[in-house]
Design a protein around this motif. Structure first.
Motif, PDB file in Angstrom:
ATOM      1  N   LYS A 267       0.809  -1.215   0.000  1.00  0.00           N
ATOM      2  CA  LYS A 267       0.000   0.000   0.000  1.00  0.00           C
ATOM      3  C   LYS A 267       0.846   1.270   0.000  1.00  0.00           C
ATOM      4  CE  LYS A 267      -4.452   1.532   1.781  1.00  0.00           C
ATOM      5  NZ  LYS A 267      -5.411   1.516   2.906  1.00  0.00           N
ATOM      6  N   THR A 268       2.036   1.207  -0.586  1.00  0.00           N
ATOM      7  CA  THR A 268       2.876   2.398  -0.700  1.00  0.00           C
ATOM      8  C   THR A 268       2.826   3.011  -2.098  1.00  0.00           C
ATOM      9  OG1 THR A 268       4.809   1.037  -1.226  1.00  0.00           O
ATOM     10  CG2 THR A 268       4.470   1.601   1.083  1.00  0.00           C
ATOM     11  N   VAL A 269       2.453   2.225  -3.104  1.00  0.00           N
ATOM     12  CA  VAL A 269       2.347   2.706  -4.482  1.00  0.00           C
ATOM     13  C   VAL A 269       0.916   2.481  -4.967  1.00  0.00           C
ATOM     14  CG1 VAL A 269       3.158   2.450  -6.857  1.00  0.00           C
ATOM     15  CG2 VAL A 269       4.770   2.228  -4.959  1.00  0.00           C
ATOM     16  N   GLU A 270       0.343   3.510  -5.588  1.00  0.00           N
ATOM     17  CA  GLU A 270      -1.016   3.412  -6.116  1.00  0.00           C
ATOM     18  C   GLU A 270      -0.998   3.627  -7.627  1.00  0.00           C
ATOM     19  OE1 GLU A 270      -5.415   5.583  -5.788  1.00  0.00           O
ATOM     20  OE2 GLU A 270      -3.610   6.550  -4.992  1.00  0.00           O
ATOM     21  N   PHE A 271      -1.570   2.671  -8.355  1.00  0.00           N
ATOM     22  CA  PHE A 271      -1.800   2.841  -9.792  1.00  0.00           C
ATOM     23  C   PHE A 271      -3.251   3.238  -9.989  1.00  0.00           C
ATOM     24  CE2 PHE A 271      -3.555   1.019 -13.703  1.00  0.00           C
ATOM     25  CZ  PHE A 271      -2.804   1.713 -14.645  1.00  0.00           C
ATOM     26  N   PHE A 272      -3.495   4.239 -10.827  1.00  0.00           N
ATOM     27  CA  PHE A 272      -4.868   4.683 -11.036  1.00  0.00           C
ATOM     28  C   PHE A 272      -5.080   5.064 -12.493  1.00  0.00           C
ATOM     29  CE2 PHE A 272      -2.369   8.415  -9.960  1.00  0.00           C
ATOM     30  CZ  PHE A 272      -2.788   9.368 -10.876  1.00  0.00           C
ATOM     31  N   THR A 273      -6.295   4.892 -12.944  1.00  0.00           N
ATOM     32  CA  THR A 273      -6.702   5.343 -14.266  1.00  0.00           C
ATOM     33  C   THR A 273      -8.200   5.607 -14.227  1.00  0.00           C
ATOM     34  OG1 THR A 273      -6.857   4.801 -16.630  1.00  0.00           O
ATOM     35  CG2 THR A 273      -6.972   2.975 -15.087  1.00  0.00           C
ATOM     36  N   ASN A 274      -8.616   6.659 -14.906  1.00  0.00           N
ATOM     37  CA  ASN A 274     -10.037   6.956 -15.026  1.00  0.00           C
ATOM     38  C   ASN A 274     -10.258   7.754 -16.299  1.00  0.00           C
ATOM     39  OD1 ASN A 274     -10.053  10.022 -14.245  1.00  0.00           O
ATOM     40  ND2 ASN A 274      -8.877   9.003 -12.618  1.00  0.00           N
ATOM     41  N   GLY A 275     -11.485   7.732 -16.780  1.00  0.00           N
ATOM     42  CA  GLY A 275     -11.763   8.476 -17.992  1.00  0.00           C
ATOM     43  C   GLY A 275     -13.122   8.144 -18.562  1.00  0.00           C
ATOM     44  N   GLU A 276     -13.352   8.676 -19.755  1.00  0.00           N
ATOM     45  CA  GLU A 276     -14.632   8.498 -20.419  1.00  0.00           C
ATOM     46  C   GLU A 276     -14.429   8.452 -21.927  1.00  0.00           C
ATOM     47  OE1 GLU A 276     -18.799  11.002 -21.007  1.00  0.00           O
ATOM     48  OE2 GLU A 276     -17.679  11.153 -19.121  1.00  0.00           O
ATOM     49  N   LEU A 277     -15.044   7.479 -22.569  1.00  0.00           N
ATOM     50  CA  LEU A 277     -15.040   7.346 -24.025  1.00  0.00           C
ATOM     51  C   LEU A 277     -16.469   7.498 -24.508  1.00  0.00           C
ATOM     52  CD1 LEU A 277     -13.543   6.632 -26.689  1.00  0.00           C
ATOM     53  CD2 LEU A 277     -14.037   4.236 -26.193  1.00  0.00           C
ATOM     54  N   GLY A 278     -16.690   8.485 -25.415  1.00  0.00           N
ATOM     55  CA  GLY A 278     -18.042   8.783 -25.859  1.00  0.00           C
ATOM     56  C   GLY A 278     -18.201   8.690 -27.365  1.00  0.00           C
ATOM     57  N   LYS A 279     -19.403   8.311 -27.804  1.00  0.00           N
ATOM     58  CA  LYS A 279     -19.754   8.222 -29.219  1.00  0.00           C
ATOM     59  C   LYS A 279     -21.055   8.983 -29.438  1.00  0.00           C
ATOM     60  CE  LYS A 279     -20.022   6.767 -33.495  1.00  0.00           C
ATOM     61  NZ  LYS A 279     -19.154   7.333 -34.545  1.00  0.00           N
ATOM     62  N   PRO A 280     -21.011  10.117 -30.166  1.00  0.00           N
ATOM     63  CA  PRO A 280     -22.235  10.894 -30.403  1.00  0.00           C
ATOM     64  C   PRO A 280     -23.250  10.115 -31.238  1.00  0.00           C
ATOM     65  CG  PRO A 280     -20.276  12.213 -30.814  1.00  0.00           C
ATOM     66  CD  PRO A 280     -19.812  10.805 -30.660  1.00  0.00           C
ATOM     67  N   LEU A 281     -24.529  10.296 -30.901  1.00  0.00           N
ATOM     68  CA  LEU A 281     -25.599   9.730 -31.707  1.00  0.00           C
ATOM     69  C   LEU A 281     -25.847  10.586 -32.946  1.00  0.00           C
ATOM     70  CD1 LEU A 281     -28.091   8.784 -28.851  1.00  0.00           C
ATOM     71  CD2 LEU A 281     -26.409   7.327 -29.980  1.00  0.00           C
ATOM     72  N   ASP A 282     -25.514  11.873 -32.851  1.00  0.00           N
ATOM     73  CA  ASP A 282     -25.539  12.791 -33.984  1.00  0.00           C
ATOM     74  C   ASP A 282     -24.577  13.925 -33.633  1.00  0.00           C
ATOM     75  OD1 ASP A 282     -26.824  14.212 -32.045  1.00  0.00           O
ATOM     76  OD2 ASP A 282     -28.792  14.185 -32.995  1.00  0.00           O
ATOM     77  N   GLY A 283     -24.512  14.966 -34.435  1.00  0.00           N
ATOM     78  CA  GLY A 283     -23.675  16.096 -34.089  1.00  0.00           C
ATOM     79  C   GLY A 283     -22.334  16.079 -34.775  1.00  0.00           C
ATOM     80  N   PRO A 284     -21.459  17.037 -34.428  1.00  0.00           N
ATOM     81  CA  PRO A 284     -20.227  17.257 -35.179  1.00  0.00           C
ATOM     82  C   PRO A 284     -19.097  16.295 -34.870  1.00  0.00           C
ATOM     83  CG  PRO A 284     -20.376  18.800 -33.362  1.00  0.00           C
ATOM     84  CD  PRO A 284     -21.654  18.029 -33.361  1.00  0.00           C
ATOM     85  N   ALA A 285     -19.091  15.668 -33.724  1.00  0.00           N
ATOM     86  CA  ALA A 285     -17.943  14.862 -33.313  1.00  0.00           C
ATOM     87  C   ALA A 285     -18.151  13.392 -33.654  1.00  0.00           C
ATOM     88  CB  ALA A 285     -17.706  15.010 -31.806  1.00  0.00           C
ATOM     89  N   HIS A 286     -17.049  12.726 -34.069  1.00  0.00           N
ATOM     90  CA  HIS A 286     -17.096  11.290 -34.338  1.00  0.00           C
ATOM     91  C   HIS A 286     -16.968  10.499 -33.035  1.00  0.00           C
ATOM     92  CE1 HIS A 286     -15.441  12.368 -38.589  1.00  0.00           C
ATOM     93  NE2 HIS A 286     -16.735  12.580 -38.484  1.00  0.00           N
ATOM     94  N   TYR A 287     -16.045  10.920 -32.170  1.00  0.00           N
ATOM     95  CA  TYR A 287     -15.913  10.315 -30.856  1.00  0.00           C
ATOM     96  C   TYR A 287     -15.110  11.272 -29.977  1.00  0.00           C
ATOM     97  CZ  TYR A 287     -11.025   9.070 -31.750  1.00  0.00           C
ATOM     98  OH  TYR A 287      -9.676   9.118 -32.014  1.00  0.00           O
ATOM     99  N   SER A 288     -15.144  11.033 -28.678  1.00  0.00           N
ATOM    100  CA  SER A 288     -14.373  11.851 -27.736  1.00  0.00           C
ATOM    101  C   SER A 288     -13.751  10.946 -26.680  1.00  0.00           C
ATOM    102  CB  SER A 288     -15.261  12.904 -27.059  1.00  0.00           C
ATOM    103  OG  SER A 288     -16.275  12.284 -26.289  1.00  0.00           O
ATOM    104  N   LEU A 289     -12.590  11.340 -26.186  1.00  0.00           N
ATOM    105  CA  LEU A 289     -11.878  10.600 -25.145  1.00  0.00           C
ATOM    106  C   LEU A 289     -11.281  11.585 -24.162  1.00  0.00           C
ATOM    107  CD1 LEU A 289     -10.617   7.927 -24.022  1.00  0.00           C
ATOM    108  CD2 LEU A 289      -8.635   8.432 -25.473  1.00  0.00           C
ATOM    109  N   ASP A 290     -11.519  11.341 -22.893  1.00  0.00           N
ATOM    110  CA  ASP A 290     -10.936  12.140 -21.814  1.00  0.00           C
ATOM    111  C   ASP A 290     -10.448  11.153 -20.765  1.00  0.00           C
ATOM    112  OD1 ASP A 290     -10.209  13.893 -19.863  1.00  0.00           O
ATOM    113  OD2 ASP A 290     -12.172  14.839 -19.627  1.00  0.00           O
ATOM    114  N   ALA A 291      -9.128  10.944 -20.692  1.00  0.00           N
ATOM    115  CA  ALA A 291      -8.594   9.879 -19.839  1.00  0.00           C
ATOM    116  C   ALA A 291      -7.309  10.320 -19.163  1.00  0.00           C
ATOM    117  CB  ALA A 291      -8.329   8.618 -20.665  1.00  0.00           C
ATOM    118  N   GLU A 292      -7.030   9.698 -18.031  1.00  0.00           N
ATOM    119  CA  GLU A 292      -5.753   9.903 -17.348  1.00  0.00           C
ATOM    120  C   GLU A 292      -5.299   8.595 -16.721  1.00  0.00           C
ATOM    121  OE1 GLU A 292      -5.802  12.750 -14.211  1.00  0.00           O
ATOM    122  OE2 GLU A 292      -6.916  11.456 -12.833  1.00  0.00           O
ATOM    123  N   MET A 293      -3.978   8.491 -16.536  1.00  0.00           N
ATOM    124  CA  MET A 293      -3.374   7.301 -15.936  1.00  0.00           C
ATOM    125  C   MET A 293      -2.131   7.749 -15.196  1.00  0.00           C
ATOM    126  SD  MET A 293      -2.131   3.806 -17.866  1.00  0.00           S
ATOM    127  CE  MET A 293      -1.072   4.723 -18.986  1.00  0.00           C
TER     128      MET A 293
END
Length: 335
Positions: A267-293
């Motif tokens: 419990k001295t080292v922590e690995f973490f990752t979180n984020g979001e992957l999105g796919k529009p149903l319509d609109g200008p964007a093909h996909y979006s990604l917001d992630a960190e590790m």
């Protein structure tokens, strides 16, 4: 008579040692304190005289503890023991109120404090700060602050997070943005929950100046214990974009969110990752990604050093293209 009684009670309380866990080592040493966790071949014991001490499991002869602990002898099955009692060399007794069970230390893979998925009140969080100063042909000052905190009460969980980033090059602002997010989870079962989420992002430099997202959907909490947590959520989002030239877009999308953290090496080292992957149903964007590790290294119980990589992508038309990768190193506090 009353004074004498109080005096005796005080003397007895002062002379009575506080209950503590004890670890006997093969070299004859003995450690007293509070067992925090055993994982990855390291037993972490919190002491009053030396802080948190990681001990190689192979050097442990036996141990005892007066706290309730979950002892796992494989990756899936664990036995909850009311206490641990010392046994002969290389063994420990699991006392669970029924027939005590003696197990080999070599067969134990994990010892953690049992933590129900739904607790009455749990509050945890962290704040990370990264500063980068470079003096060369282009002088660069980079400031990054982000926080994340969550509080649980009954079947409800509140999560808030935010980030601020500002970069100067030769006294000219080249990056200036911040973001904030609030999510409310309602647990339906111990693992299944329903989430509502609000997100706002503001950028004073990039073409995409504002992003507002409102979303809702189901999620699943795979685990949440002393060594970390992992959850997945699916959301139906409504997103609004505003550009520097005054243009606007809005669309609906489906998104998958993840949030994973895991403590390693006692419990001295922590690995973490979180984020979001999105796919529009319509609109200008093909996909979006917001992630960190990243990784956090605990210097003390509350202070840590961190390394992080962040990736932001919005793929679509020329007005909405965005691709950024950032690497940061800094320090932080956690609770």
């Amino acid at each position: 008579m009353l004074s004498r009684t109080l005096l005796c009670v005080a003397v007895f309380a002062a002379s009575t040692p506080l209950l503590a866990d004890t670890v006997w080592l093969k070299n004859g040493d003995r450690l007293t304190g509070k067992i925090k966790v055993f994982d990855g071949g390291k037993l972490l014991i919190q002491t009053e005289y030396a802080g948190a001490i990681p001990v190689d499991w192979e050097q442990v002869k036996t141990l005892e503890s007066d706290q309730e602990l979950l002892v796992k002898q494989d990756a899936y099955i664990g036995e909850k023991a009311k206490s641990l009692q010392a046994a002969e060399d290389g063994k420990v007794i699991l006392a669970n109120g029924e027939v005590p069970k003696t197990v080999e230390l070599a067969s134990i893979q994990q010892i953690i404090k049992p933590k129900p998925v739904i607790e009455d009140l749990v509050w945890k969080g962290n704040v990370d700060v990264a500063l980068d100063y470079k003096r060369a042909e282009k002088d660069t000052d980079d400031y990054d602050v982000d926080f994340k905190t969550s509080a649980r009460h009954g079947k409800w969980r509140h999560t808030a997070e935010g980030e601020y980033n500002r970069v100067f090059q030769n006294d000219v602002v080249t990056t200036d943005n911040w973001s904030a997010e609030y999510a409310l989870d309602r647990f339906i079962t111990d693992q299944w929950f329903w989430q509502g989420r609000l997100t706002y992002k503001r950028d004073k430099v990039e073409d995409l100046s504002r992003q507002r997202t409102v979303g809702t959907g189901p999620g699943y909490q795979f685990w949440d214990d002393e060594l970390g947590a992992f959850s997945l959520g699916s959301l139906l989002n409504r997103t609004d974009y505003e550009y520097q030239d005054g243009g606007k877009d809005n669309f609906y999308s489906l998104a998958m969110k993840w949030d994973y953290n895991r403590y390693l090496i006692g419990k001295t080292v922590e690995f973490f990752t979180n984020g979001e992957l999105g796919k529009p149903l319509d609109g200008p964007a093909h996909y979006s990604l917001d992630a960190e590790m990243g990784l956090r290294y605990k210097v003390t119980e509350w202070a840590s050093l961190n390394l992080k990589a962040e990736r932001d992508i919005v793929s679509g038309g020329s007005d909405s293209d965005l691709s950024k990768t950032r690497y940061t190193a800094g320090f932080g506090v956690a609770w």
